[in-house]
Motif scaffolding. Structure first.
Motif, PDB file in Angstrom:
ATOM      1  N   ASP A  46       0.821  -1.191   0.000  1.00 24.96           N
ATOM      2  CA  ASP A  46       0.000   0.000   0.000  1.00 24.96           C
ATOM      3  C   ASP A  46       0.850   1.233   0.000  1.00 24.96           C
ATOM      4  OD1 ASP A  46      -2.553  -0.994   0.018  1.00 24.96           O
ATOM      5  OD2 ASP A  46      -2.336  -1.572   2.107  1.00 24.96           O
ATOM      6  N   GLU A  95      -1.074  -5.497   3.985  1.00 25.48           N
ATOM      7  CA  GLU A  95      -2.112  -6.167   4.740  1.00 25.48           C
ATOM      8  C   GLU A  95      -2.188  -7.658   4.443  1.00 25.48           C
ATOM      9  OE1 GLU A  95      -2.460  -4.255   2.203  1.00 25.48           O
ATOM     10  OE2 GLU A  95      -4.030  -4.932   0.846  1.00 25.48           O
ATOM     11  N   HIS A 126      -5.518   2.606   7.687  1.00 31.46           N
ATOM     12  CA  HIS A 126      -5.737   2.034   6.346  1.00 31.46           C
ATOM     13  C   HIS A 126      -5.611   0.515   6.386  1.00 31.46           C
ATOM     14  CE1 HIS A 126      -5.534   2.168   1.862  1.00 31.46           C
ATOM     15  NE2 HIS A 126      -4.818   1.063   2.046  1.00 31.46           N
ATOM     16  N   HIS A 129      -8.381  -2.844   5.802  1.00 33.14           N
ATOM     17  CA  HIS A 129      -8.265  -3.990   4.897  1.00 33.14           C
ATOM     18  C   HIS A 129      -8.746  -5.298   5.535  1.00 33.14           C
ATOM     19  CE1 HIS A 129      -6.593  -2.525   1.188  1.00 33.14           C
ATOM     20  NE2 HIS A 129      -5.547  -1.964   1.760  1.00 33.14           N
ATOM     21  N   GLU A 167      -8.715  -1.239  -2.338  1.00 31.44           N
ATOM     22  CA  GLU A 167      -7.973  -0.012  -2.027  1.00 31.44           C
ATOM     23  C   GLU A 167      -8.891   1.207  -1.904  1.00 31.44           C
ATOM     24  OE1 GLU A 167      -5.321  -0.254  -0.833  1.00 31.44           O
ATOM     25  OE2 GLU A 167      -4.303  -1.982  -1.691  1.00 31.44           O
ATOM     26  N   TYR A 173      -6.788   4.534  -5.338  1.00 30.54           N
ATOM     27  CA  TYR A 173      -7.059   4.668  -3.907  1.00 30.54           C
ATOM     28  C   TYR A 173      -7.979   5.878  -3.649  1.00 30.54           C
ATOM     29  CZ  TYR A 173      -3.012   1.620  -2.612  1.00 30.54           C
ATOM     30  OH  TYR A 173      -2.129   0.595  -2.443  1.00 30.54           O
TER      31      TYR A 173
HETATM   32 ZN   LIG Z   1      -4.329  -0.585   0.888  1.00 32.68          ZN
END
Ligand SMILES: [Zn+2]
Length: 498
Positions: free
Chosen positions: A25, A349, A367, A371, A390, A439
């Motif tokens: 990410d 994640e 964030h 996930h 995302e 995102y």
């Molecule tokens: Zn992410």
């Protein structure tokens, strides 16, 4: 029966010609969060990028592809969202035909190696003439840092290697038939800085997307999307059960997906992957309110090569888990662990286990917790539809951080505007636009549906209906439409189609 090991990949690493994959990410927008490797990376555009708004909304509520051109300029009757959150159905149970992995993993940091043996029980819902595994440990970012995986079959069964990240076992399986596939593998840990999911720093090891995984999408078949060279992922997440026996050097500790029911043994059910961090950790532990009366054991480990203190990460993880459990439905598993290890920018994640780099307490922590719902529970094909996990995780992050208005105001690069729904193959040649276009724009699309509390409600509907399953845009839109009848036309403005 005679056991024969078939070498599948002797010349494979040297012959690497396609991009590979990593799950990562770019959730920290500062330049310092950008991957420090030569591979193309998903990065934020420079602050001087001119402000640009998403494409203006069409006024019809029908899918654009089905509407005559002249009709697209006609005003459509408004379809108001529900005034309050409709009743959320009970969460669906995991599919009874989900795969079951038995893994034996021997981590040997001193030798730079991980040895593995696995058997996978697999029951396809459609007839197939093959069983396809993806070898994400052969992604370019891992190979470029000196890593890679060699895989051997345990049976004398024909195999094909169409590319370095794909292994095809030529074994016909009828719909509903259960087969068990045995594999043996040797993983070479990177010797350089991978800044990715497979890494070694001294005795500290990150192992994510590291063993051969089934690429089955129920109802559709095999996912063979090409890998990506970016700090991103192109993998399919297929919920499964895991039974893992792990061997590590004495004196080191483990944080991993699942629950350890005895030393060196981990189990997890209904999770789309299994990952582990091994290191010399400073630990902090606590309990989070997981919603629905559940308590979640939370563990944060900061590797001693890293200067961060574990306490702030623990406090934030507990607060975010409780917040998202209220917004999106109860956290489904008994534990959550976070490992802070060296040489990683941002976070990666995995179900029940997140890997973050030093100095990532801020938006990365919220964030990655998001996930657990959007990727962990509602699984996706991240190569085909990266906006789903995302975009939804970025929306949730903004909700927790009280940054929704800031998010909505962020400009999206022209080359990605109105294209949030494009696959990873589209972004491969546009890495600088990826973060803002997928995102941020994906989150903006969801935020545009209506009042934030109702958007949370719509996502709660999605989680309840698609938990433990792979959701495509059609399933996502179907759930959102229960709250916002015009969800299809709203998301279409951003290039997202069911
Ligand atoms: Zn992410």
């Amino acid at each position: 029966m005679r056991r024969r090991l078939r070498n599948l990949s002797a010349a494979m690493v040297a012959a690497l010609v396609v991009a590979g994959c990593g799950r990562g990410d770019e959730s920290r927008p500062r330049p310092s969060a950008q991957p420090a490797t030569s591979a193309p990376a998903a990065v934020e555009p420079a602050p001087t990028t001119p402000a640009e708004e998403p494409a203006p909304p069409p006024t019809t509520t029908l899918p654009a592809s089905t509407v005559p051109r002249a009709a697209r300029v006609q005003p459509a009757p408004a379809q108001p969202a529900a005034a309050s959150c409709p009743a959320v159905p009970s969460r669906v149970e995991p599919r009874p035909d989900r795969p079951a992995y038995q893994l034996r993993v021997d981590v040997r940091p001193g030798e730079g190696l991980v040895g593995g043996r696995q058997s996978v029980r697999f029951t396809p819902d459609l007839a197939t003439d093959r069983v396809v595994f993806r070898l994400w440990a052969n992604a370019p970012r891992i190979v470029n840092a000196g890593g890679g995986i060699e895989v051997f079959t345990e049976d004398d069964v024909p195999v094909e290697r169409p590319d370095p990240t794909t292994l095809v076992v030529k074994k016909p399986v009828a719909a509903g038939q259960t087969v068990t596939i045995g594999l043996v593998w040797n993983l070479t840990l990177p010797t350089g800085v991978s800044n990715d999911r497979i890494s070694r720093s001294g005795d500290t090891v990150r192992l994510g997307s590291f063993f051969p995984v089934l690429a089955w999408h129920p109802g559709l078949g095999w996912a063979t999307e090409p890998a990506t060279a970016g700090f991103a992922e192109a993998s399919l997440s297929l919920p499964a059960d895991f039974d893992v026996t792990l061997t590590i050097p004495q004196g080191l500790e483990v944080l991993a997906t699942g629950v350890s029911d005895r030393p060196g043994h981990w189990v997890a059910s209904g999770v789309p992957d299994w990952a582990v961090s091994v290191g010399d950790f400073k630990l902090a532990t606590g309990t989070a309110d997981g919603g629905g009366g559940s308590r979640v054991a939370v563990t944060v480990g900061v590797d001693r090569q890293v200067g961060d203190a574990p306490g702030p990460y623990l406090e934030k993880s507990i607060a975010v888990l409780a917040d998202f459990s209220r917004r999106f439905g109860p956290y489904p598993w008994p534990s959550y662990s976070l490992a802070i290890t060296p040489r990683l920018s941002g976070g990666i994640e995995y179900p029940m286990h997140v890997m973050q780099g030093p100095g990532t307490l801020g938006r990365t922590t919220s964030h990655e917790v998001a996930h657990m719902w959007f990727y962990g529970l509602v699984a996706t094909n991240q190569g085909a539809h990266p906006w789903i996990d995302e975009g939804l995780a970025t929306y949730a992050e903004a909700r927790y951080e009280k940054a929704l208005e800031e998010l909505k105001a962020k400009p999206v690069p022209a080359e990605g505007r109105g294209r949030a729904g494009e696959p990873m193959t589209f972004w491969e040649s546009r890495p600088a636009a990826y973060y803002r276009s997928v995102y941020v724009q994906g989150a903006q699309a969801v935020a545009a549906l209506g009042p934030p509390d109702l958007v949370d409600c719509a996502l709660r509907q999605l989680v309840a209906r698609q938990a433990y399953r792979i959701a495509g845009p059609g399933e996502v839109l179907g759930a959102l439409t229960t709250v916002f009848p015009d969800a299809g036309s709203v998301l279409a403005r951003y290039g997202i189609h069911g």
